[in-house]
Design a protein around this motif. Structure first.
Motif, mmCIF file in Angstrom:
data_model
loop_
_atom_site.group_PDB
_atom_site.id
_atom_site.type_symbol
_atom_site.label_atom_id
_atom_site.label_comp_id
_atom_site.label_asym_id
_atom_site.label_seq_id
_atom_site.Cartn_x
_atom_site.Cartn_y
_atom_site.Cartn_z
ATOM 1 N N GLU A 242 0.841 -1.191 0.000
ATOM 2 C CA GLU A 242 0.000 0.000 0.000
ATOM 3 C C GLU A 242 0.881 1.248 0.000
ATOM 4 O O GLU A 242 0.583 2.244 -0.661
ATOM 5 N N GLN A 243 2.000 1.149 0.766
ATOM 6 C CA GLN A 243 2.920 2.282 0.822
ATOM 7 C C GLN A 243 3.556 2.575 -0.538
ATOM 8 O O GLN A 243 3.879 3.719 -0.854
ATOM 9 N N THR A 244 3.755 1.513 -1.348
ATOM 10 C CA THR A 244 4.381 1.677 -2.652
ATOM 11 C C THR A 244 3.579 2.628 -3.529
ATOM 12 O O THR A 244 4.129 3.543 -4.155
ATOM 13 N N LEU A 274 2.949 11.603 5.031
ATOM 14 C CA LEU A 274 3.147 10.216 4.593
ATOM 15 C C LEU A 274 3.725 9.366 5.718
ATOM 16 O O LEU A 274 3.275 8.231 5.945
ATOM 17 N N ARG A 275 4.688 9.914 6.419
ATOM 18 C CA ARG A 275 5.315 9.165 7.514
ATOM 19 C C ARG A 275 4.283 8.853 8.604
ATOM 20 O O ARG A 275 4.274 7.747 9.159
ATOM 21 N N GLU A 277 1.087 8.577 8.189
ATOM 22 C CA GLU A 277 0.153 7.585 7.648
ATOM 23 C C GLU A 277 0.753 6.183 7.690
ATOM 24 O O GLU A 277 0.070 5.202 7.998
ATOM 25 N N PHE A 278 2.050 6.077 7.394
ATOM 26 C CA PHE A 278 2.726 4.779 7.405
ATOM 27 C C PHE A 278 2.749 4.170 8.801
ATOM 28 O O PHE A 278 2.671 2.936 8.961
ATOM 29 N N ARG A 293 10.034 -2.994 2.367
ATOM 30 C CA ARG A 293 9.435 -1.776 2.917
ATOM 31 C C ARG A 293 10.514 -0.854 3.506
ATOM 32 O O ARG A 293 10.384 0.370 3.467
ATOM 33 N N LEU A 297 11.143 3.007 2.450
ATOM 34 C CA LEU A 297 11.259 4.140 3.365
ATOM 35 C C LEU A 297 12.576 4.892 3.154
ATOM 36 O O LEU A 297 12.634 6.114 3.285
#
Length: 326
Positions: A242-244, A274-275, A277-278, A293, A297
Motif C-alpha cells: 500500500e505504501q508503494t 506520509l510518515r 500515515e505509514f 518496505r 522508506l
C-alpha cells in the motif's frame, strides 16, 4: 557583432592595435607589445583583471632584478642564469606566474644592451602597459551568458522531471526504462557545462556579487547525486505494498513540481504526512516484506533530502525575494 566576443578575434585585433601603437611611439621590440596583448586576453573579466595585475607586478619585479643582477654580474649568460634562478621561484612564491614569460622576454632586452638607461626602462614599461592596456579594453567585451544559463536551467529541470517521473512508474512496475542511463549521462554533462557557465557569469560581473548562479547549479548537482542514490533502490524493489502506491504518487508529484521558484514547503509537509500515515499501517508479515518496505522508506528519505536541498536554496533566494516584494 558576435565576433567581438570571440577570443581568437579579440587576440588578433588587440595584438594588431598594440603593435600599431608601439610602432607609432617608435618603441624598440614593438612586436612584444602584441605578444603581451595576446597573452592578456582571457575568457572572464575577473580573470583578466587578476592576470593583468599579476603581470604588471611581475614585470616591475623582473625589471628591478634585471638592473641589479646585470649591473653586478654583467650582461652575459651567467647573469641571465642568476636572474632566472631568482625570478622564477619568486613569481611562484608571490603567485604572479602569469607575468613570468612576458617579463623574461623584457629582461632579455636589457641583457643584450651594453648599458641599461632610463630610456630603455621606459621602453619596456610602455611595451607592457600597451599590451595589457589594449587587452584590458578588449576583455570588457564579454558575451552575456544569463540567457544561456536560463536555457540550461530549464533543460536540467525538465530532465529531472522526466527521470523522477519514470521512477514513480518504476515503483509500481518494478522495471527500469532502458533509456534512463542515457538521460543520466546527458544530465551529468549538462550540469558540468552549466557550472562552468555559472562561474563565468559571476566572474564577468564586478558590480553584482550575487552567487545565485553558482549556488543554484551546486544545489542541482547535489540533487543529482541523490537521484543516483535513489536509482540504487530499484535493484532491491520486487514487491508492492500500500505504501508503494502512496510513495509512487508522491514521487510523481515531486516530479511535476521541479521548478526554479518552487519553495518545496508543501512537498516537505506531505513527506511528514506520509510518515504519519505509514505509522498507522499494518506491520510487515515476512522478512522479505520487511526488507522491501525498509528500502521503500529509505527511498522516501532520499526524496526528503532531495527536497530539503531545494528548500534551503529557496530560503536564501526565493523567500527573501518574496519578502522584498511585499
Amino acid at each position: 557583432m558576435k565576433y567581438i566576443y570571440n577570443l581568437a578575434f579579440k587576440m588578433a585585433v588587440s595584438a594588431t592595435i598594440a603593435l600599431i601603437i608601439a610602432e607609432l611611439l617608435n618603441l624598440d621590440y614593438a612586436t612584444v607589445a602584441a605578444v603581451i596583448a595576446i597573452l592578456s586576453i582571457q575568457d572572464t573579466r575577473k580573470k583578466a583583471l587578476v592576470i593583468g595585475k599579476n603581470r604588471v607586478l611581475a614585470c616591475l619585479i623582473g625589471l628591478a632584478l634585471s638592473i641589479i643582477i646585470y649591473n653586478f654580474i654583467g650582461h652575459n649568460s651567467i647573469g641571465f642564469g642568476v636572474f632566472l634562478i631568482i625570478f622564477i621561484p619568486l613569481t611562484s612564491k608571490l603567485k604572479v606566474e602569469e607575468g613570468m614569460i612576458a617579463t623574461v622576454v623584457l629582461s632579455t632586452h636589457l641583457l643584450v644592451a651594453s648599458n641599461i638607461t632610463l630610456i630603455m626602462l621606459k621602453n619596456e614599461l610602455l611595451l607592457m602597459f600597451i599590451g595589457i592596456g589594449i587587452a584590458s579594453i578588449a576583455n570588457l567585451f564579454m558575451p552575456s551568458l544569463e540567457d544561456s544559463f536560463k536555457d540550461d536551467r530549464e533543460q536540467i529541470e525538465n530532465s529531472f522531471r522526466i527521470i523522477i517521473s519514470r521512477m514513480s512508474k518504476s515503483l509500481i512496475t518494478h522495471s527500469v526504462d532502458i533509456y534512463e542511463q542515457k538521460l543520466m549521462d546527458e544530465i551529468e554533462e549538462n550540469l558540468k557545462e552549466s557550472k562552468n557557465r555559472a562561474y563565468k557569469i559571476v566572474n564577468n560581473n564586478f558590480f553584482n556579487r550575487s552567487s545565485y548562479y553558482i549556488d543554484y547549479i551546486n544545489m542541482r548537482i547535489n540533487q543529482f547525486d541523490i537521484i543516483k542514490k535513489m536509482r540504487i533502490h530499484f535493484e532491491k524493489f520486487y514487491m508492492s505494498f500500500e505504501q508503494t502506491k502512496l510513495i509512487a504518487e508522491f514521487t510523481n508529484n515531486v516530479a511535476e513540481n521541479i521548478t526554479e521558484d518552487n519553495d518545496c514547503k508543501e512537498l516537505m509537509k506531505n513527506v511528514l504526512l506520509l510518515r504519519e500515515e505509514f505509522k498507522g499501517m499494518e506491520l510487515p508479515k515476512s522478512r522479505d516484506e520487511f526488507e522491501n518496505r525498509a528500502q521503500l522508506l529509505q527511498f522516501l528519505n532520499d526524496i526528503e533530502e532531495f527536497l530539503n536541498l531545494k528548500r534551503n536554496f529557496a530560503i536564501t533566494y526565493i523567500d527573501n525575494k518574496n519578502k522584498t516584494l511585499e
